[in-house]
Design a protein around this motif. Sequence first.
Motif, PDB file in Angstrom:
ATOM      1  N   GLY A 146       0.854  -1.196   0.157  1.00  0.00           N
ATOM      2  CA  GLY A 146      -0.094   0.089  -0.204  1.00  0.00           C
ATOM      3  C   GLY A 146       1.068   1.383   0.124  1.00  0.00           C
ATOM      4  O   GLY A 146       1.980   1.600   0.583  1.00  0.00           O
ATOM      5  N   TYR A 147       0.119   2.305  -0.135  1.00  0.00           N
ATOM      6  CA  TYR A 147       1.213   3.545  -1.079  1.00  0.00           C
ATOM      7  C   TYR A 147       1.175   5.000   0.477  1.00  0.00           C
ATOM      8  O   TYR A 147      -0.523   4.608   1.530  1.00  0.00           O
ATOM      9  CB  TYR A 147       0.528   4.618  -2.006  1.00  0.00           C
ATOM     10  CG  TYR A 147       1.256   3.580  -3.243  1.00  0.00           C
ATOM     11  CD1 TYR A 147       2.774   4.111  -3.265  1.00  0.00           C
ATOM     12  CD2 TYR A 147       1.200   1.977  -4.062  1.00  0.00           C
ATOM     13  CE1 TYR A 147       3.240   3.259  -3.951  1.00  0.00           C
ATOM     14  CE2 TYR A 147       1.563   2.271  -4.739  1.00  0.00           C
ATOM     15  CZ  TYR A 147       2.819   2.211  -5.254  1.00  0.00           C
ATOM     16  OH  TYR A 147       3.522   1.269  -5.521  1.00  0.00           O
ATOM     17  N   VAL A 148       1.746   5.637   0.867  1.00  0.00           N
ATOM     18  CA  VAL A 148       1.886   6.036   1.549  1.00  0.00           C
ATOM     19  C   VAL A 148       2.142   7.959   1.341  1.00  0.00           C
ATOM     20  O   VAL A 148       3.031   8.237  -0.018  1.00  0.00           O
ATOM     21  CB  VAL A 148       2.597   6.086   2.936  1.00  0.00           C
ATOM     22  CG1 VAL A 148       2.806   7.040   3.759  1.00  0.00           C
ATOM     23  CG2 VAL A 148       2.469   4.928   3.589  1.00  0.00           C
ATOM     24  N   VAL A 149       1.457   8.953   1.817  1.00  0.00           N
ATOM     25  CA  VAL A 149       2.051  10.464   0.856  1.00  0.00           C
ATOM     26  C   VAL A 149       2.916  10.912   2.299  1.00  0.00           C
ATOM     27  O   VAL A 149       2.437  10.708   3.256  1.00  0.00           O
ATOM     28  CB  VAL A 149       1.038  11.500   0.838  1.00  0.00           C
ATOM     29  CG1 VAL A 149       1.242  12.388   0.728  1.00  0.00           C
ATOM     30  CG2 VAL A 149      -0.443  10.910   0.041  1.00  0.00           C
ATOM     31  N   TYR A 150       3.764  10.862   1.979  1.00  0.00           N
ATOM     32  CA  TYR A 150       5.158  11.026   2.701  1.00  0.00           C
ATOM     33  C   TYR A 150       4.989  13.184   2.503  1.00  0.00           C
ATOM     34  O   TYR A 150       5.178  12.785   1.781  1.00  0.00           O
ATOM     35  CB  TYR A 150       6.638  10.712   2.094  1.00  0.00           C
ATOM     36  CG  TYR A 150       6.512   9.076   2.670  1.00  0.00           C
ATOM     37  CD1 TYR A 150       6.423   8.374   3.524  1.00  0.00           C
ATOM     38  CD2 TYR A 150       6.161   8.609   1.960  1.00  0.00           C
ATOM     39  CE1 TYR A 150       6.745   7.377   4.165  1.00  0.00           C
ATOM     40  CE2 TYR A 150       5.993   6.609   1.925  1.00  0.00           C
ATOM     41  CZ  TYR A 150       6.053   6.422   3.432  1.00  0.00           C
ATOM     42  OH  TYR A 150       6.003   5.136   3.453  1.00  0.00           O
ATOM     43  N   VAL A 151       6.186  13.652   3.471  1.00  0.00           N
ATOM     44  CA  VAL A 151       6.753  14.211   3.022  1.00  0.00           C
ATOM     45  C   VAL A 151       8.165  15.124   3.924  1.00  0.00           C
ATOM     46  O   VAL A 151       8.525  13.591   5.199  1.00  0.00           O
ATOM     47  CB  VAL A 151       6.195  15.970   4.231  1.00  0.00           C
ATOM     48  CG1 VAL A 151       4.759  16.277   3.500  1.00  0.00           C
ATOM     49  CG2 VAL A 151       5.775  15.950   5.594  1.00  0.00           C
ATOM     50  N   THR A 187      -3.557  10.214  -6.059  1.00  0.00           N
ATOM     51  CA  THR A 187      -3.652  10.769  -5.016  1.00  0.00           C
ATOM     52  C   THR A 187      -4.207  12.316  -5.220  1.00  0.00           C
ATOM     53  O   THR A 187      -4.820  13.043  -4.297  1.00  0.00           O
ATOM     54  CB  THR A 187      -2.592  10.882  -3.941  1.00  0.00           C
ATOM     55  OG1 THR A 187      -2.927   9.453  -3.563  1.00  0.00           O
ATOM     56  CG2 THR A 187      -2.632  11.941  -2.685  1.00  0.00           C
ATOM     57  N   ILE A 188      -3.234  13.408  -6.623  1.00  0.00           N
ATOM     58  CA  ILE A 188      -3.084  14.253  -6.070  1.00  0.00           C
ATOM     59  C   ILE A 188      -4.659  15.304  -7.260  1.00  0.00           C
ATOM     60  O   ILE A 188      -5.441  15.292  -6.302  1.00  0.00           O
ATOM     61  CB  ILE A 188      -3.064  15.083  -7.042  1.00  0.00           C
ATOM     62  CG1 ILE A 188      -1.302  14.501  -6.875  1.00  0.00           C
ATOM     63  CG2 ILE A 188      -3.220  16.196  -8.710  1.00  0.00           C
ATOM     64  CD1 ILE A 188      -0.197  15.498  -7.735  1.00  0.00           C
ATOM     65  N   THR A 259      -5.761   7.173   7.783  1.00  0.00           N
ATOM     66  CA  THR A 259      -5.930   6.369   5.980  1.00  0.00           C
ATOM     67  C   THR A 259      -7.029   7.309   5.560  1.00  0.00           C
ATOM     68  O   THR A 259      -7.027   8.460   6.164  1.00  0.00           O
ATOM     69  CB  THR A 259      -6.228   4.980   6.970  1.00  0.00           C
ATOM     70  OG1 THR A 259      -8.059   5.295   7.666  1.00  0.00           O
ATOM     71  CG2 THR A 259      -5.743   3.959   7.558  1.00  0.00           C
ATOM     72  N   ALA A 260      -6.812   6.746   4.297  1.00  0.00           N
ATOM     73  CA  ALA A 260      -8.001   7.455   3.611  1.00  0.00           C
ATOM     74  C   ALA A 260      -8.859   7.864   3.852  1.00  0.00           C
ATOM     75  O   ALA A 260      -9.659   8.693   4.021  1.00  0.00           O
ATOM     76  CB  ALA A 260      -7.028   7.198   2.284  1.00  0.00           C
ATOM     77  N   PRO A 266     -11.955   8.058   0.788  1.00  0.00           N
ATOM     78  CA  PRO A 266     -12.307   6.248   1.204  1.00  0.00           C
ATOM     79  C   PRO A 266     -12.522   5.730  -0.536  1.00  0.00           C
ATOM     80  O   PRO A 266     -11.741   4.202  -0.884  1.00  0.00           O
ATOM     81  CB  PRO A 266     -14.311   5.878   1.067  1.00  0.00           C
ATOM     82  CG  PRO A 266     -14.731   7.467   1.334  1.00  0.00           C
ATOM     83  CD  PRO A 266     -13.738   8.343   1.765  1.00  0.00           C
ATOM     84  N   GLU A 267     -12.122   6.365  -1.502  1.00  0.00           N
ATOM     85  CA  GLU A 267     -11.775   6.589  -2.599  1.00  0.00           C
ATOM     86  C   GLU A 267     -10.786   6.047  -3.016  1.00  0.00           C
ATOM     87  O   GLU A 267     -10.377   5.273  -3.896  1.00  0.00           O
ATOM     88  CB  GLU A 267     -12.336   7.449  -3.747  1.00  0.00           C
ATOM     89  CG  GLU A 267     -12.443   8.595  -4.061  1.00  0.00           C
ATOM     90  CD  GLU A 267     -11.968   9.639  -3.081  1.00  0.00           C
ATOM     91  OE1 GLU A 267     -11.806  11.037  -2.853  1.00  0.00           O
ATOM     92  OE2 GLU A 267     -13.076   9.344  -2.092  1.00  0.00           O
ATOM     93  N   LEU A 268     -10.051   6.431  -2.614  1.00  0.00           N
ATOM     94  CA  LEU A 268      -8.285   6.423  -2.414  1.00  0.00           C
ATOM     95  C   LEU A 268      -7.523   5.278  -1.962  1.00  0.00           C
ATOM     96  O   LEU A 268      -6.856   4.625  -2.024  1.00  0.00           O
ATOM     97  CB  LEU A 268      -7.690   7.826  -1.983  1.00  0.00           C
ATOM     98  CG  LEU A 268      -7.078   8.893  -2.819  1.00  0.00           C
ATOM     99  CD1 LEU A 268      -6.108   9.866  -2.085  1.00  0.00           C
ATOM    100  CD2 LEU A 268      -6.515   8.372  -4.121  1.00  0.00           C
TER     101      LEU A 268
END
Length: 345
Positions: A146-151, A187-188, A259-260, A266-268
């Motif tokens: 699964g993917y993650v948004v990172y900064v 995500t964008i 989580t999304a 939820p669509e993500l």
Amino acid sequence: MSRTTPQPPRRRRAALAAALAVAAPLVLAACGGDDTAASSEDESWEPDRDIEWIVPYTPGGGFDTYSRGIAEVMQAGHLPDGVNIVVRNSPPLPQGIASMFNADPDGYTIGILPMPAAIAQEIQEPDLAQWTTSEFTVLGQVDENGYVVYVPADSEFETIEDLIAAQDIRAITVEEGSSSALAGLATIQALELDADVTYGAEGSAEVVTAALRGDADFFVYGSTDLVGFVESGDIRPLMYLGTEDQLPDSVEWLQDVPTAEEAGFPELAGAVTELRVIVAPPDLPEPVAEYLRTALAETMADEEFVTWAEEAGRPIVPRTAEETEAAIADQITQMEELVPQLADG
């Protein structure tokens, strides 16, 4: 955006690996367990020289790491004496996928296929893709990611809401059509981010380095690919894009990441999930395919490989060939819907 078919909870996956190991001897028996089968070259096979394993990425990333871990254990205990697995890195991604697909179907070329990247590139560039994803001979699966948004750790963005509210932000990823790039674009779009994307990073380390250097404000990458960077304090996760069942138990810090679904998107959740699939070229003779499937299943259930995975921080999420084929079919259907949406956006 459609969501990935829910997967078995992580706590059941060790049992799946054990089940693969139990099934493996039965497969061998079915292929050549009686005298009649053993007497026919058409019904029994085992390798008598080295096997080439193609990785369509540069060394050091997740696909390369899993490949070398499997190769080490498989050649040590699940292939005939003297038969080795030679890992060959063959980037860029289209070249590596084409090399796997177009090799001789003789059992001496296999590889690790990134899904949904393979089907996404086939959809996006049908004239350039020298493969048909649905025609690979599937041997099994070692992981889903699964993917993650990172900064970056020093980023002004403390939450995903901060990122949504920002203007003129920048993202960075690897090549277009990769699973990470797809997850980033999804995500964008879903978050309606005011973001530009830079493509072309050679791998996870270069993505992180670029962000730490200030060349990007955020990036989307796999949950188990950047554990070291998170634990060292270099980067921070803002949101997890997988489903609840896809959360890897071995990554403790991820359990506290929103989580999304929790963030209201939820669509993500599971919209793009990376599968690390082991394949061979199309039209592989069935006795050869069954031998390799059995060797792979035994390897993933081997205590030596389980120990390697724990020490490397790489979860094992195995599927049989039949289960993997079904997962690939689901992703093909999903990408046929998602990829045009991303292109229109």
